[in-house]
Design an enzyme around this catalytic site. Structure first.
Site, PDB file in Angstrom:
ATOM      1  N   PRO A  86     111.528 -20.997  43.017  1.00  0.00           N
ATOM      2  CA  PRO A  86     112.323 -20.766  41.871  1.00  0.00           C
ATOM      3  C   PRO A  86     113.692 -20.547  42.394  1.00  0.00           C
ATOM      4  O   PRO A  86     114.799 -20.664  41.587  1.00  0.00           O
ATOM      5  CB  PRO A  86     111.724 -19.476  41.280  1.00  0.00           C
ATOM      6  CG  PRO A  86     110.822 -19.012  42.232  1.00  0.00           C
ATOM      7  CD  PRO A  86     110.319 -19.942  43.105  1.00  0.00           C
ATOM      8  N   ALA A 144     106.805 -19.259  49.023  1.00  0.00           N
ATOM      9  CA  ALA A 144     106.031 -20.187  47.936  1.00  0.00           C
ATOM     10  C   ALA A 144     107.031 -19.652  46.820  1.00  0.00           C
ATOM     11  O   ALA A 144     107.829 -19.933  46.119  1.00  0.00           O
ATOM     12  CB  ALA A 144     104.619 -20.013  47.736  1.00  0.00           C
ATOM     13  N   CYS A 145     106.538 -18.507  46.207  1.00  0.00           N
ATOM     14  CA  CYS A 145     107.107 -18.049  44.834  1.00  0.00           C
ATOM     15  C   CYS A 145     108.163 -17.485  44.971  1.00  0.00           C
ATOM     16  O   CYS A 145     108.960 -17.113  43.771  1.00  0.00           O
ATOM     17  CB  CYS A 145     105.935 -16.731  44.249  1.00  0.00           C
ATOM     18  SG  CYS A 145     104.249 -17.571  43.972  1.00  0.00           S
ATOM     19  N   LEU A 146     108.880 -17.174  46.213  1.00  0.00           N
ATOM     20  CA  LEU A 146     110.375 -16.714  46.168  1.00  0.00           C
ATOM     21  C   LEU A 146     111.171 -18.289  46.554  1.00  0.00           C
ATOM     22  O   LEU A 146     112.020 -18.355  45.723  1.00  0.00           O
ATOM     23  CB  LEU A 146     110.600 -15.952  47.286  1.00  0.00           C
ATOM     24  CG  LEU A 146     112.215 -15.516  47.338  1.00  0.00           C
ATOM     25  CD1 LEU A 146     112.514 -14.538  46.552  1.00  0.00           C
ATOM     26  CD2 LEU A 146     112.454 -14.944  48.680  1.00  0.00           C
TER      27      LEU A 146
END
Length: 207
Positions: free
Chosen positions: A129, A124-126
């Protein structure tokens, strides 16, 4: 034994201290606790090494958290934050940091197009973006031994997805060697050796 003259560090196609920035996203207690793709102690140790590399080579660092101000989550863990020194932390509500204006503006303000990225979770957070930054013309280098997912398959699938989108996977040892590049660069050689020893990539050279 003669090295070529140092290449233009701004235009070099490889990572240099002058053309790279480091993005650190969501190394908070709840995220670290939920990692199941690697040993959590190794993850924390590796992130400490990455933070030391960033300081040694004076990389711009963009640090971000999610849901601290809402009271849902806690800050970046001290073992990592203390090694970064006194830098701004950009708190968000968005899962995708690229969709937070303050974070996005901070990345743009570095003027760097090569982005080293470490984030939890990989899926998700890697991933989000990374894909967004690549679409805007950035080169993104996920640091594989500093990221983790909720399972091995989730982590590996996410890395496959970002590679397909154009990301260039890298590792701590590779980053250290790429930034140092030459043993005759005395201004950072001492830090380079110290970090190598601390990470146990080779034995203490002073013994």
């Amino acid at each position: 034994m003669s090295s070529f003259p140092k290449r233009d560090p701004q235009k070099d196609h490889l990572l240099t201290p002058e053309n790279s920035a480091l993005l650190i996203i969501d190394y908070q207690p709840i995220q670290i606790t939920s990692i199941n793709s690697m040993d959590k102690r190794d993850l924390i140790m590796n992130m400490g090494v990455l933070a030391e590399l960033a300081r040694a080579y004076k990389l711009p660092v963009i640090l971000s958290t999610v849901n601290v101000r809402t009271g849902v989550n806690k800050e970046t863990i001290p073992a990592i934050k203390e090694k970064l020194g006194d830098i701004v932390s950009y708190d968000r509500t968005s899962i995708n940091a690229w969709e937070d204006k303050d974070f996005y503006d901070a990345v743009q303000a570095t003027g760097r197009k090569k982005l080293l990225m470490a984030a939890l979770w990989t899926e998700a957070c890697l991933t989000f973006p990374t894909i967004d930054a690549i679409r805007e013309g950035f080169e993104v280098y996920p640091v594989v031994d500093c990221v983790g997912g909720t399972s091995v398959i989730a982590h590996e699938s996410a890395l496959n997805r970002v590679v397909q989108a154009g990301a260039q996977l890298t590792s701590l040892a590779q980053i250290a060697c790429e930034l140092q590049r030459d043993w005759n660069r005395d201004e950072t050689k001492k830090d380079f050796v110290h970090i190598m020893e601390e990470a146990r990539w080779f034995p203490n050279l002073n013994q």
